[in-house]
Write a protein that holds these residues in place. Structure first.
Motif, PDB file in Angstrom:
ATOM      1  N   HIS A 282       0.793  -0.728   0.293  1.00 35.74           N
ATOM      2  CA  HIS A 282       0.171  -0.314  -0.092  1.00 35.74           C
ATOM      3  C   HIS A 282       0.838   1.481  -0.182  1.00 35.74           C
ATOM      4  O   HIS A 282       0.206   2.043   0.112  1.00 35.74           O
ATOM      5  CB  HIS A 282      -0.957   0.067   1.474  1.00 35.74           C
ATOM      6  N   ASP A 283       2.136   0.898  -0.130  1.00 43.11           N
ATOM      7  CA  ASP A 283       3.350   1.962  -0.341  1.00 43.11           C
ATOM      8  C   ASP A 283       2.583   2.860   1.047  1.00 43.11           C
ATOM      9  O   ASP A 283       3.140   4.193   1.031  1.00 43.11           O
ATOM     10  CB  ASP A 283       3.207   2.913  -1.805  1.00 43.11           C
ATOM     11  N   ILE A 284       2.491   2.663   2.100  1.00 42.94           N
ATOM     12  CA  ILE A 284       2.571   3.765   3.284  1.00 42.94           C
ATOM     13  C   ILE A 284       3.884   4.288   3.837  1.00 42.94           C
ATOM     14  O   ILE A 284       5.250   3.181   3.704  1.00 42.94           O
ATOM     15  CB  ILE A 284       2.536   2.619   4.600  1.00 42.94           C
ATOM     16  N   LEU A 285       3.612   5.892   4.621  1.00 41.33           N
ATOM     17  CA  LEU A 285       4.410   6.365   4.579  1.00 41.33           C
ATOM     18  C   LEU A 285       5.254   6.563   5.564  1.00 41.33           C
ATOM     19  O   LEU A 285       6.299   6.128   6.353  1.00 41.33           O
ATOM     20  CB  LEU A 285       4.687   8.224   4.272  1.00 41.33           C
ATOM     21  N   ARG A 286       4.476   5.813   6.967  1.00 34.03           N
ATOM     22  CA  ARG A 286       4.295   6.305   7.718  1.00 34.03           C
ATOM     23  C   ARG A 286       3.568   5.340   9.111  1.00 34.03           C
ATOM     24  O   ARG A 286       2.622   5.477   8.737  1.00 34.03           O
ATOM     25  CB  ARG A 286       4.842   7.784   8.348  1.00 34.03           C
ATOM     26  N   VAL A 287       4.363   4.758   9.653  1.00 38.65           N
ATOM     27  CA  VAL A 287       3.382   3.727  10.931  1.00 38.65           C
ATOM     28  C   VAL A 287       4.204   4.565  12.296  1.00 38.65           C
ATOM     29  O   VAL A 287       5.885   4.073  12.320  1.00 38.65           O
ATOM     30  CB  VAL A 287       3.602   2.728  10.825  1.00 38.65           C
ATOM     31  N   LYS A 288       3.210   4.419  13.941  1.00 40.35           N
ATOM     32  CA  LYS A 288       3.856   4.630  15.062  1.00 40.35           C
ATOM     33  C   LYS A 288       2.641   4.954  15.548  1.00 40.35           C
ATOM     34  O   LYS A 288       1.521   4.715  15.342  1.00 40.35           O
ATOM     35  CB  LYS A 288       4.253   6.475  14.652  1.00 40.35           C
ATOM     36  N   GLY A 289       3.114   4.487  16.705  1.00 39.80           N
ATOM     37  CA  GLY A 289       2.557   3.812  17.811  1.00 39.80           C
ATOM     38  C   GLY A 289       2.533   3.008  19.088  1.00 39.80           C
ATOM     39  O   GLY A 289       3.889   2.638  19.385  1.00 39.80           O
ATOM     40  N   PHE A 290       1.500   2.468  20.068  1.00 38.74           N
ATOM     41  CA  PHE A 290       2.350   1.823  21.011  1.00 38.74           C
ATOM     42  C   PHE A 290       1.425   0.227  20.930  1.00 38.74           C
ATOM     43  O   PHE A 290       0.555   0.419  20.278  1.00 38.74           O
ATOM     44  CB  PHE A 290       1.859   2.558  22.451  1.00 38.74           C
ATOM     45  N   VAL A 291       2.464  -0.561  21.042  1.00 37.61           N
ATOM     46  CA  VAL A 291       1.835  -1.934  20.987  1.00 37.61           C
ATOM     47  C   VAL A 291       1.374  -2.319  22.935  1.00 37.61           C
ATOM     48  O   VAL A 291       2.715  -2.360  23.814  1.00 37.61           O
ATOM     49  CB  VAL A 291       2.423  -2.481  20.499  1.00 37.61           C
ATOM     50  N   ALA A 292       0.381  -3.261  22.907  1.00 39.07           N
ATOM     51  CA  ALA A 292       0.759  -3.577  24.445  1.00 39.07           C
ATOM     52  C   ALA A 292       0.926  -4.858  23.997  1.00 39.07           C
ATOM     53  O   ALA A 292       0.474  -6.302  23.377  1.00 39.07           O
ATOM     54  CB  ALA A 292      -0.928  -3.552  24.605  1.00 39.07           C
ATOM     55  N   VAL A 293       1.985  -5.490  24.969  1.00 40.10           N
ATOM     56  CA  VAL A 293       2.914  -6.610  24.786  1.00 40.10           C
ATOM     57  C   VAL A 293       1.870  -7.817  25.935  1.00 40.10           C
ATOM     58  O   VAL A 293       2.205  -7.294  27.319  1.00 40.10           O
ATOM     59  CB  VAL A 293       4.359  -6.540  24.670  1.00 40.10           C
ATOM     60  N   ALA A 294       1.458  -9.081  25.554  1.00 41.22           N
ATOM     61  CA  ALA A 294       0.637  -9.883  26.905  1.00 41.22           C
ATOM     62  C   ALA A 294       2.515 -10.039  27.965  1.00 41.22           C
ATOM     63  O   ALA A 294       3.261 -10.683  27.262  1.00 41.22           O
ATOM     64  CB  ALA A 294       0.625 -11.082  26.567  1.00 41.22           C
TER      65      ALA A 294
END
Length: 346
Positions: A282-294
């Motif tokens: 999808h030619d995404i430019l940017r991904v950012k965020g927070f991940v909750a890890v079990a």
């Protein structure tokens, strides 16, 4: 009595394209402020305030949570009168005002309208733009992510004299360079000397005379270099050329963002493996965020620029925060939001 220029509170505008490392740079700055009382104004493109959250979690003694102001009502260059100027006024009116103000613009913002705002009555006699600092993802530029094929573009222009820039990414990138007083080539540690020299040559044609470039890694640079440029940028605004000088306004219809909420992840590596083909397709430019890890008490910060993904744990989840994975996805208009959501939730 009007304040003398020496009494004005300096402000630094930090600009740069999506994922260049602006927040990392500012996080390093405020944790190495050497006693400066720094206030931050943070503007983001997206529904979730990822950058503001990261800055608030750094625990810097000279920059408390009250000194970090998030503006999420749109791009600063488009909402100067409605959002930025009142916020700046409140900072200046504090009983104990900051000694320096740092403004992190959205990666899709034009810096010039923001600099122009410092010439407004009631503002220009109290604060000045110490400098516009443009952060460049040197590795991305080396990969050609923000550069046109110059030969092909020259051929098109020869065939059509009316052709102008038709790539909004290139225009934004060049505008951010053209307004700069200092350019930081971030992530230089990912390049060899030859590739870094090529990046310098490529961006040099867009810089005003005398503007310096510095190669840095991980956003690390001494506060004494970043602050104290004394450019008074609002006074030479005409010299800072922009592709948008003849436009009455500026929008971001060429770009689209949305947020995705996912449950806790048993294995964050599996999420990264799902992300990579989605970014490519999808030619995404940017991904950012927070991940909750079990099973983990700390939240995982996820940052992605193109296919380059990085992640690290930054702090414990707070009691009032829902343990969920929240990501912001940014790309060109026309992103297939439904397909991306389905792929990430698979």
């Amino acid at each position: 009595m009007q304040k003398s220029p020496a009494q004005k509170i300096p402000a630094t505008v930090v600009t740069g394209f999506l994922g260049a490392g602006k927040t990392t740079l500012i996080r390093h700055l405020i944790t190495n402020a050497n006693g400066r009382r720094i206030a931050l104004i943070v503007n983001e493109f997206g529904e979730i305030g990822i950058d503001g959250e990261l800055l608030k979690s750094c625990g810097a003694p000279d920059c408390g949570e009250d000194d970090i102001v998030e503006l999420a009502n749109g791009c600063l260059c488009c909402t100067v009168a409605d959002d930025f100027l009142p916020t700046l006024q409140k900072l200046l009116d504090r009983p104990n005002p900051p000694t320096h103000i740092v403004i992190e613009t959205s990666g899709l913002a034009l810096p010039k309208p923001l600099v122009q705002a410092f010439a407004w009555p009631g503002i220009r006699n109290r604060t000045t733009v110490d400098g516009v600092v443009t952060v460049v993802d040197a590795a991305a530029v080396a990969e050609g992510r923000f550069a046109e094929d110059e030969d092909a573009l020259a051929a098109q222009r020869a065939a059509d004299p009316n052709l102008d820039h038709d790539n909004p990414l290139e225009e934004l990138f060049e505008d951010q360079l053209g307004c700069a007083d200092l350019v930081l080539l971030n992530k230089a540690d990912l390049l060899d000397d030859g590739a870094l020299d090529n990046v310098r040559s490529e961006i040099a044609v867009h810089l005003r005379q005398g503007v310096k470039t510095l190669a840095i890694a991980r956003g690390e640079i001494a506060a004494d270099i970043l602050l104290g440029i004394h450019a008074a940028a609002e006074d030479d605004i005409a010299a800072r050329k922009s592709h948008h000088d003849d436009e009455d306004d500026h929008d971001h219809e060429d770009f689209f963002s949305f947020s995705v909420t996912l449950p806790e992840q048993v294995a964050p590596e599996a999420l990264l493996e799902r992300l990579l083909p989605v970014i490519d397709e999808h030619d995404i430019l940017r991904v950012k965020g927070f991940v909750a890890v079990a099973g983990k008490t700390m939240r995982l910060v996820l940052q992605g620029v193109g296919a380059r993904l990085s992640h690290y744990y930054d702090r414990d989840w707070q009691g009032h925060e829902p343990r969920a994975t929240r990501l912001v996805v940014i790309g060109r208009a026309g992103l297939d939001e439904a397909a991306i959501r389905a792929a990430l939730a698979a």
